[in-house]
Design an enzyme around this catalytic site. Structure first.
Site, PDB file in Angstrom:
ATOM      1  N   ALA A  20       3.817  -4.052   8.749  1.00 22.35           N
ATOM      2  CA  ALA A  20       3.748  -4.513  10.133  1.00 22.35           C
ATOM      3  C   ALA A  20       3.989  -6.017  10.156  1.00 22.35           C
ATOM      4  O   ALA A  20       3.973  -6.676   9.118  1.00 22.35           O
ATOM      5  CB  ALA A  20       2.374  -4.196  10.710  1.00 22.35           C
ATOM      6  N   ALA A  41       9.344   7.517   5.980  1.00 22.10           N
ATOM      7  CA  ALA A  41       8.711   6.242   6.361  1.00 22.10           C
ATOM      8  C   ALA A  41       7.193   6.426   6.342  1.00 22.10           C
ATOM      9  O   ALA A  41       6.684   7.500   6.699  1.00 22.10           O
ATOM     10  CB  ALA A  41       9.179   5.782   7.733  1.00 22.10           C
ATOM     11  N   ALA A  54       0.817  -1.228   0.000  1.00 21.76           N
ATOM     12  CA  ALA A  54       0.000   0.000   0.000  1.00 21.76           C
ATOM     13  C   ALA A  54       0.847   1.272   0.000  1.00 21.76           C
ATOM     14  O   ALA A  54       0.754   2.108  -0.914  1.00 21.76           O
ATOM     15  CB  ALA A  54      -0.949  -0.027   1.190  1.00 21.76           C
ATOM     16  N   VAL A  87      15.754  -6.238   1.977  1.00 20.05           N
ATOM     17  CA  VAL A  87      16.739  -5.231   2.368  1.00 20.05           C
ATOM     18  C   VAL A  87      17.245  -5.624   3.747  1.00 20.05           C
ATOM     19  O   VAL A  87      16.471  -5.754   4.701  1.00 20.05           O
ATOM     20  CB  VAL A  87      16.124  -3.814   2.365  1.00 20.05           C
ATOM     21  N   VAL A 140     -14.145   0.674   8.753  1.00 16.20           N
ATOM     22  CA  VAL A 140     -15.432   0.010   8.546  1.00 16.20           C
ATOM     23  C   VAL A 140     -15.197  -1.491   8.538  1.00 16.20           C
ATOM     24  O   VAL A 140     -14.137  -1.959   8.136  1.00 16.20           O
ATOM     25  CB  VAL A 140     -16.106   0.496   7.234  1.00 16.20           C
ATOM     26  N   CYS A 176      -6.339  -6.500   2.068  1.00 14.75           N
ATOM     27  CA  CYS A 176      -7.687  -6.365   2.637  1.00 14.75           C
ATOM     28  C   CYS A 176      -8.649  -7.392   2.049  1.00 14.75           C
ATOM     29  O   CYS A 176      -9.710  -7.663   2.620  1.00 14.75           O
ATOM     30  CB  CYS A 176      -8.222  -4.956   2.391  1.00 14.75           C
TER      31      CYS A 176
HETATM   32  C1  LIG Z   1      -6.107  -9.767   6.197  1.00 17.16           C
HETATM   33  C2  LIG Z   1      -5.997  -8.284   6.198  1.00 17.16           C
HETATM   34  C3  LIG Z   1      -7.139  -7.522   5.960  1.00 17.16           C
HETATM   35  C4  LIG Z   1      -7.051  -6.136   5.979  1.00 17.16           C
HETATM   36  N1  LIG Z   1      -8.184  -5.403   5.735  1.00 17.16           N
HETATM   37  C5  LIG Z   1      -8.104  -4.047   5.737  1.00 17.16           C
HETATM   38  C6  LIG Z   1      -9.241  -3.273   5.434  1.00 17.16           C
HETATM   39  O1  LIG Z   1     -10.325  -3.795   5.168  1.00 17.16           O
HETATM   40  N2  LIG Z   1      -9.110  -1.923   5.451  1.00 17.16           N
HETATM   41  C7  LIG Z   1      -7.911  -1.302   5.739  1.00 17.16           C
HETATM   42  O2  LIG Z   1      -7.838  -0.082   5.731  1.00 17.16           O
HETATM   43  N3  LIG Z   1      -6.809  -2.029   6.007  1.00 17.16           N
HETATM   44  C8  LIG Z   1      -6.877  -3.371   6.016  1.00 17.16           C
HETATM   45  N4  LIG Z   1      -5.759  -4.107   6.277  1.00 17.16           N
HETATM   46  C9  LIG Z   1      -4.516  -3.401   6.631  1.00 17.16           C
HETATM   47  C10 LIG Z   1      -3.766  -2.951   5.396  1.00 17.16           C
HETATM   48  O3  LIG Z   1      -3.583  -4.025   4.535  1.00 17.16           O
HETATM   49  C11 LIG Z   1      -2.431  -2.360   5.818  1.00 17.16           C
HETATM   50  O4  LIG Z   1      -2.691  -1.277   6.679  1.00 17.16           O
HETATM   51  C12 LIG Z   1      -1.619  -1.873   4.636  1.00 17.16           C
HETATM   52  O5  LIG Z   1      -1.362  -2.914   3.745  1.00 17.16           O
HETATM   53  C13 LIG Z   1      -0.293  -1.288   5.136  1.00 17.16           C
HETATM   54  O6  LIG Z   1       0.478  -0.922   4.050  1.00 17.16           O
HETATM   55  P1  LIG Z   1       2.055  -0.807   4.176  1.00 17.16           P
HETATM   56  O7  LIG Z   1       2.529  -0.382   2.846  1.00 17.16           O
HETATM   57  O8  LIG Z   1       2.408  -0.021   5.358  1.00 17.16           O
HETATM   58  O9  LIG Z   1       2.555  -2.279   4.515  1.00 17.16           O
HETATM   59  P2  LIG Z   1       2.251  -3.714   3.804  1.00 17.16           P
HETATM   60  O10 LIG Z   1       1.073  -3.630   2.948  1.00 17.16           O
HETATM   61  O11 LIG Z   1       2.286  -4.669   4.902  1.00 17.16           O
HETATM   62  O12 LIG Z   1       3.535  -3.887   2.896  1.00 17.16           O
HETATM   63  C14 LIG Z   1       4.806  -4.022   3.447  1.00 17.16           C
HETATM   64  C15 LIG Z   1       5.693  -4.774   2.472  1.00 17.16           C
HETATM   65  O13 LIG Z   1       7.036  -4.570   2.861  1.00 17.16           O
HETATM   66  C16 LIG Z   1       7.770  -5.754   2.623  1.00 17.16           C
HETATM   67  N5  LIG Z   1       8.982  -5.717   3.469  1.00 17.16           N
HETATM   68  C17 LIG Z   1       9.036  -5.623   4.814  1.00 17.16           C
HETATM   69  N6  LIG Z   1      10.332  -5.600   5.216  1.00 17.16           N
HETATM   70  C18 LIG Z   1      11.076  -5.698   4.108  1.00 17.16           C
HETATM   71  C19 LIG Z   1      12.482  -5.738   3.882  1.00 17.16           C
HETATM   72  N7  LIG Z   1      13.368  -5.672   4.864  1.00 17.16           N
HETATM   73  N8  LIG Z   1      12.909  -5.857   2.612  1.00 17.16           N
HETATM   74  C20 LIG Z   1      12.025  -5.911   1.585  1.00 17.16           C
HETATM   75  N9  LIG Z   1      10.700  -5.874   1.736  1.00 17.16           N
HETATM   76  C21 LIG Z   1      10.228  -5.769   2.983  1.00 17.16           C
HETATM   77  C22 LIG Z   1       6.793  -6.843   3.016  1.00 17.16           C
HETATM   78  O14 LIG Z   1       7.129  -8.061   2.376  1.00 17.16           O
HETATM   79  C23 LIG Z   1       5.470  -6.286   2.504  1.00 17.16           C
HETATM   80  O15 LIG Z   1       5.164  -6.766   1.217  1.00 17.16           O
HETATM   81  C24 LIG Z   1      -5.804  -5.503   6.243  1.00 17.16           C
HETATM   82  C25 LIG Z   1      -4.660  -6.265   6.462  1.00 17.16           C
HETATM   83  C26 LIG Z   1      -4.753  -7.649   6.426  1.00 17.16           C
HETATM   84  C27 LIG Z   1      -3.525  -8.454   6.661  1.00 17.16           C
END
Ligand SMILES: Cc1cc2nc3c(=O)[nH]c(=O)nc-3n(C[C@H](O)[C@H](O)[C@H](O)COP(=O)(O)OP(=O)(O)OC[C@H]3O[C@@H](n4cnc5c(N)ncnc54)[C@H](O)[C@@H]3O)c2cc1C
Length: 557
Positions: free
Chosen positions: A125, A290, A21, A91, A340, A53
């Site tokens: 996370a 970040a 995301a 990384v 929601v 999600c």
């Molecule tokens: C089952 C589920 C249902 C959800 N439903 C909802 C919803 O309905 N509505 C909503 O708002 N949110 C929902 N969420 C939460 C939402 O998906 C997260 O808030 C969002 O994806 C966070 O985005 P992000 O980019 O911070 O991290 P992420 O989407 O977690 O992406 C992080 C990425 O970083 C990569 N990474 C981590 N460390 C390293 C490293 N050292 N080197 C290389 N790559 C790395 C990981 O592999 C991962 O692919 C849901 C989450 C889950 C698991």
């Protein structure tokens, strides 16, 4: 400190860690702002930009194909945005002085270093997995990635799963419970707290629990899991007061920020355990930003730091980081926790602070609340469904502090509108005046949002002060029930006097003048009219907010 805003064209290399995301939205925005920069996304997983999600619905076969979860592919990033996506590339560390990241290809195990001018951390996370005995045993899963969902689907098929235990009653636990139940699996939800959905107030969360129970999902509250064990009867899950057996267990115990790289690099971590950034998503290193689940965010209402792992904020923060990297002065406004969740056709949504939070900070933020139960559209048009709406606001300034709603239709629309009002520092008077779409199939001339504003503004102006069942000292009030005798006969509050609203004007003399009068009806509307009659007749009258419907929802009878 390097002033990266001074000359964005110097930023030749933007590296992004994490491609879902936050990372993906940052990369795409960055390209729209600079055709010159080299932009590379690194993700240790096999996918970029996928819909986490959607995972509970993929497990439940509502989303049939894995490819439907993929929002974008590396090819699309390359062709459309000229962005290099390196999957299965972890990384390992950041060398800030040299402005390098060290990566490892997880297939070849080859390590390499990459120079950056700007670095964005979007690592998300990690699932919380407390050190409970047996937690790593077979048949116990998290649901965080596409691979997790594939493993769960395979286990359901291979083991012909009939009984599943879900540990944790947050939204992932609830959504997964519904999806497994729809596959014909008997589901038990085990939650440590006395309520499901800790971000909602208990009276709202209770509606979801009732709906789950109606659909044969067992909800066990106040149960802390102490151990797991695989045996002949399946996986035993021991809690503080029981042991239950399942064919499969899903851990939905929450998430915590992935901060290992930030820690290694000596970036500032806040008190809540996330990466601390400023309102432009910049860490304490001016070359490193970040975003997403990994960071702490400031609550727009309370000003306090917190963790809000949601997709919308992650995407917006990614975009802001890109803006700032390329010299724009965009700022993140903070977070309201707008969310929601739906189970078996019942939707609950919230924005801003809930009473659970406000009640522990009421000295800092005094609050009042109102409950109302309007239809989601005009009552005369078939199919109107009631929305249970709770609005929290400052009794002095009228500033909106938070709102929650639950119902079958139109819930998220109302919360979205109130969310926007909160973001603009809006007041209950703003909700009174909100101009909402209206045709009978969509709303009412006085939309639930307007009504919430009106009820709250009546409280603020002193026209109709409110009392609440959970802190009503019955002995200090004369309790007046203004419903019809038949309704009163069905159920009423002990020692309440029944004077139906139409008779009130002619029976005022029956009411005491030496005690304040707390008035209730079925949902708060007739008691509001009665309160106005009484107050204009010299009585000190108060409306018990939401009447008997609130009584049922708050007291639970
Ligand atoms: C089952 C589920 C249902 C959800 N439903 C909802 C919803 O309905 N509505 C909503 O708002 N949110 C929902 N969420 C939460 C939402 O998906 C997260 O808030 C969002 O994806 C966070 O985005 P992000 O980019 O911070 O991290 P992420 O989407 O977690 O992406 C992080 C990425 O970083 C990569 N990474 C981590 N460390 C390293 C490293 N050292 N080197 C290389 N790559 C790395 C990981 O592999 C991962 O692919 C849901 C989450 C889950 C698991």
């Amino acid at each position: 400190m390097v002033n990266t805003q001074a000359n964005p064209d110097m930023l030749q290399r933007v590296l992004i860690i994490g491609g879902v995301a936050g990372g993906a939205s940052c990369a795409a925005r960055a390209r729209r702002l600079s055709e010159k920069a080299e932009i590379i996304i690194f993700d240790k997983g096999p996918y970029v930009s996928y819909a986490s999600c959607g995972l509970p619905y993929y497990v439940g076969d509502i989303i049939k194909e894995e490819r439907d979860l993929l929002v974008a592919t590396p090819e699309m990033f390359r062709r459309r945005f000229n962005i290099d996506v390196r999957l299965r590339t972890e990384v390992l560390r950041i060398e800030r002085d040299a402005r390098l990241i060290i990566t490892r290809n997880l297939d070849t195990l080859e390590e390499s270093s990459e120079h950056y001018d700007a670095l964005v951390l979007a690592p998300g996370a990690v699932s919380v997995r407390p050190p409970i005995e047996g937690i790593d045993g077979p048949g116990i899963f998290n649901l965080r990635t596409i691979q997790d969902s594939q493993r769960i689907k395979q286990w359901i098929k291979d083991k012909s799963v009939k009984k599943a235990g879900i540990i944790g009653g947050g939204f992932i636990g609830l959504e997964t419970a519904e999806n497994l139940e729809k596959l014909g699996i008997e589901v038990s939800l085990i939650e440590r707290l006395p309520q499901l959905m800790p971000n909602l107030d208990p009276e709202i969360a209770r509606q979801l629990q009732e709906r789950l129970t109606e659909h044969h999902v067992n909800c066990f509250l106040n149960q802390t899991v102490t151990g797991f064990k695989a045996g002949s009867q399946g996986i035993s899950v021991s809690t503080t007061d029981n042991t239950r057996f399942f064919d499969m267990v899903i851990l939905a115990m929450g998430v915590k920020p992935e901060i290992s790289l930030a820690l290694q690099a000596g970036l500032r971590i806040g008190d809540r355990g996330g990466i601390r950034v400023d309102d432009q998503m910049r860490t304490n290193d001016s070359r490193i930003w970040a975003v997403g689940d990994a960071i702490e965010v400031k609550n727009a209402v309370s000003g306090e730091w917190g963790l809000v792992p949601l997709a919308g904020p992650a995407s917006r923060q990614g975009r802001i980081a890109a803006d700032v990297i390329f010299g724009r002065n965009t700022k993140f406004r903070g977070i309201q926790g707008t969310m929601v969740c739906q189970v078996f056709g019942l939707t609950a949504a919230a924005t801003g602070l809930c009473e659970n939070t406000l009640s522990v900070m009421s000295e800092k933020i005094p609050y009042e609340k109102v409950f109302l139960y309007p239809g989601h559209h005009a009552g005369y048009y078939p199919g109107a469904k009631s929305i249970f709406l709770k609005l929290l606001f400052s009794p002095r300034s009228g500033k909106i502090l938070g709102a929650q709603a639950v119902g079958e239709q139109g819930v998220e629309k109302r919360i979205d509108v109130i969310s926007m009002a909160i973001q603009k520092n809006g007041s209950v008077e703003d909700l009174e005046e909100a101009e909402m779409c209206y045709a009978p199939q969509f709303g009412s001339a006085k939309d639930p949002v307007n009504l919430a504003g009106m009820v709250a503004a009546n409280v603020k102006r002193g026209d109709s002060p409110v009392k609440h069942w959970n802190n009503l000292d019955m002995s200090a009030f004369h309790i007046l029930d203004v419903r019809e005798p038949l309704e009163f006969a069905g159920f009423h509050i002990e020692n309440a006097t029944n004077i139906p609203l139409p008779a009130l004007r002619s029976r005022l003399a029956e009411l005491p003048t030496n005690k304040p009068i707390a008035v209730y009806c079925a949902g708060g509307q007739r008691s509001y009219y009665a309160t106005r009659i009484l107050r204009q007749s010299g009585y000190q009258a108060l409306n018990i907010s939401g009447g008997m419907t609130s009584y049922k929802n708050i007291i639970g009878e």
